[in-house]
Design a protein around this motif. Structure first.
Motif, short mmCIF file in Angstrom:
data_model
loop_
_atom_site.label_atom_id
_atom_site.label_comp_id
_atom_site.label_asym_id
_atom_site.label_seq_id
_atom_site.Cartn_x
_atom_site.Cartn_y
_atom_site.Cartn_z
N GLU A 137 0.96 -1.11 -0.10
CA GLU A 137 -0.06 0.09 0.15
C GLU A 137 0.91 1.36 -0.05
O GLU A 137 0.53 2.21 -0.69
CB GLU A 137 -0.91 -0.08 1.16
N GLU A 138 1.95 1.21 0.94
CA GLU A 138 2.98 2.40 1.03
C GLU A 138 3.32 2.58 -0.68
O GLU A 138 3.45 3.74 -1.34
CB GLU A 138 4.04 1.80 1.80
N ARG A 139 3.85 1.49 -1.42
CA ARG A 139 4.38 1.36 -2.47
C ARG A 139 3.39 2.18 -3.48
O ARG A 139 3.62 2.98 -4.45
CB ARG A 139 4.77 0.25 -3.01
N VAL A 140 2.11 1.86 -3.48
CA VAL A 140 1.15 2.26 -4.23
C VAL A 140 0.67 3.78 -4.16
O VAL A 140 0.64 4.47 -5.04
CB VAL A 140 -0.40 1.52 -4.17
N LEU A 141 0.87 4.23 -2.86
CA LEU A 141 0.78 5.54 -2.49
C LEU A 141 1.88 6.35 -2.96
O LEU A 141 1.49 7.71 -3.59
CB LEU A 141 0.76 5.68 -0.84
N LYS A 142 2.97 5.64 -2.89
CA LYS A 142 4.22 6.69 -3.45
C LYS A 142 4.06 6.64 -4.91
O LYS A 142 4.51 7.85 -5.52
CB LYS A 142 5.65 5.57 -3.23
N PHE A 143 3.55 5.64 -5.63
CA PHE A 143 3.20 5.86 -7.13
C PHE A 143 2.34 7.01 -7.12
O PHE A 143 2.44 7.95 -8.04
CB PHE A 143 2.99 4.55 -7.61
N ALA A 144 1.16 6.81 -6.53
CA ALA A 144 0.10 7.76 -6.65
C ALA A 144 0.61 9.30 -6.49
O ALA A 144 0.35 10.32 -7.13
CB ALA A 144 -1.13 7.60 -5.73
#
Lengths: 245, 245
Positions: A137-144
């Motif tokens: 989720e952290e990685r997805v947030l970083k991407f967003a």
DNA sequence: CGAATTTTTGATTTATCTCAACAACCGTGG
DNA sequence: CCACGGTTGTTGAGATAAATCAAAAATTCG
């Protein structure tokens, strides 16, 4: 027209045949958040797919059931007005993550430029993975977040830069994304119409601006695809709106 | 110029004096993810602040040490070109969350339009909270996703809509955000220059377009702030680029 | 009240678009 | 292999939406 979505989009036979362990973009995609021992579970949650050039594989307004991870190829991400005017909001390439939505429909369409390979995760499956692997989720947030920063930069370009500045910015961004050598030389995988719709210009203006930059010795454009950046400094200051270019 | 950041930005005396329990925007902000019993911890992680009209409280390029939650008031979020051209990428109001960054510097500036009250969370503190309350990270991701969708819509506006369509879109968005009654009537908290820099137009074009819409009976604009939408239907189809308007 | 700022209006310029034509390229099939 | 039709790219001439320049009116604020 969901029909268009499915046409020539061939699901790959079995997840086991696309092992995440050997995936070329795993380390640069959100999947990097899943530790090695759990790659089987990651692979089990995904469905592979291929979209041939020109094929629409996400359609604005359709129910947003899946997230997509681009494995290879380049796609145009865009929105349309009813009369056909198109704004390309970005080009998705290997490692990119698509499908973040607020409502339960997609806010954009995605179309393959060259052959695009992707992995498809249902919302529920990815949500379960994010629950079990907070790093995902952290990685997805970083991407967003990085998408958001890029979007703000593009708003500056669309709202306040001249055609010259837009084209210069675009060439530099492409160069940063693809070119390794110096002098930077790279390929534009998308046609002129895509560049125009990405920069908020017409095809003719893009062509004329490229020609002018060529005549001024800032770039080389032999054929429609290949670009060489001759004067990186000048192009950079042009892109940033510094008059001294 | 960090000096500008601090001037007239008065930190509130003590977290206990701003209890999250009575916060007017808690339920609509990311803070809603923190269960009641843990509000003290949430409050302890935050520093309150006030920015008077015109005050810059986030500056592009400065180290991005904090996330901010807007409690009340309206701020302009913008990026500048070296020669002063400005693109406003959005207006932040109560409940909005600011500071998502990729690099370790802010990608935008934020300036108070009216008096803005906010809570400031250091990256490390908010990261700790997100670790302990996964629902918070989920909430932040949701917020980022909706920002992303809004940004794509704005790119369509900036790249492909006419001045008329841009102004109509802006008025409808403001109406949706603020107006309760019907016929929709609301206040524009920002000056004309902000509207222009948000829509990628000049002040004069914004003014002329508003006048024209008024003359055509689609809206009423008595003074510079107050707007009444007279013909919601026509304005909507104009905003969406349908010729029949 | 009077200076400063913001808003509004008009006259003119211009960057970019539109329209039109032609050239280059690409895959297909004879 | 080459002719063919269709797509994509390029160039020029002219039209136009919006910008720029200039100035007056309205509003804000000390």
């Amino acid at each position: 027209m969901s029909a268009a979505l499915d046409f020539r989009v061939v699901p790959l036979p079995h997840p086991a045949l696309r092992p995440c362990a050997t995936c070329a973009v795993r380390r640069i995609s959100v999947c990097d958040a899943i530790p090695e021992p759990f790659l089987a579970r990651l692979g089990g949650a995904a469905t592979g797919g291929v979209a041939r050039p020109g094929i629409l594989f996400i359609e604005e307004g359709e129910p947003a059931a899946d997230f997509l991870n681009i494995v290879s190829g380049t796609a145009r991400i865009y929105k349309l007005l009813p009369d056909g005017r198109r704004q390309i909001t970005g080009f998705a390439k290997g490692g990119d993550f698509l499908g973040l939505a607020v409502s339960n429909t997609y806010a954009f369409s995605a179309e393959a430029i060259d052959t695009v390979r992707y992995c498809r995760f249902s919302h529920s499956r990815l949500r379960a993975l994010m629950r079990d692997f907070p790093a995902l989720e952290e990685r997805v947030l970083k991407f967003a977040s990085s998408e958001l920063v890029a979007a703000q930069e593009q708003m500056l370009l669309l709202g306040r830069k001249s055609a010259r500045e837009r084209v210069a910015s675009f060439l530099l961004a492409q160069s940063d994304a693809y070119a390794q050598r110096s002098p930077a030389c790279f390929v534009l995988p998308m046609p002129r119409g895509d560049i125009a719709d990405y920069l908020g210009l017409t095809i003719e203006t893009v062509v004329r601006t490229l020609r002018k930059l060529r005549n001024e010795g800032l770039i080389e454009v032999s054929n429609a695809q290949d670009v060489v950046i001759r004067d990186h400094m000048s192009l950079r200051s042009l892109a940033n709106g510094l008059r001294a270019a």
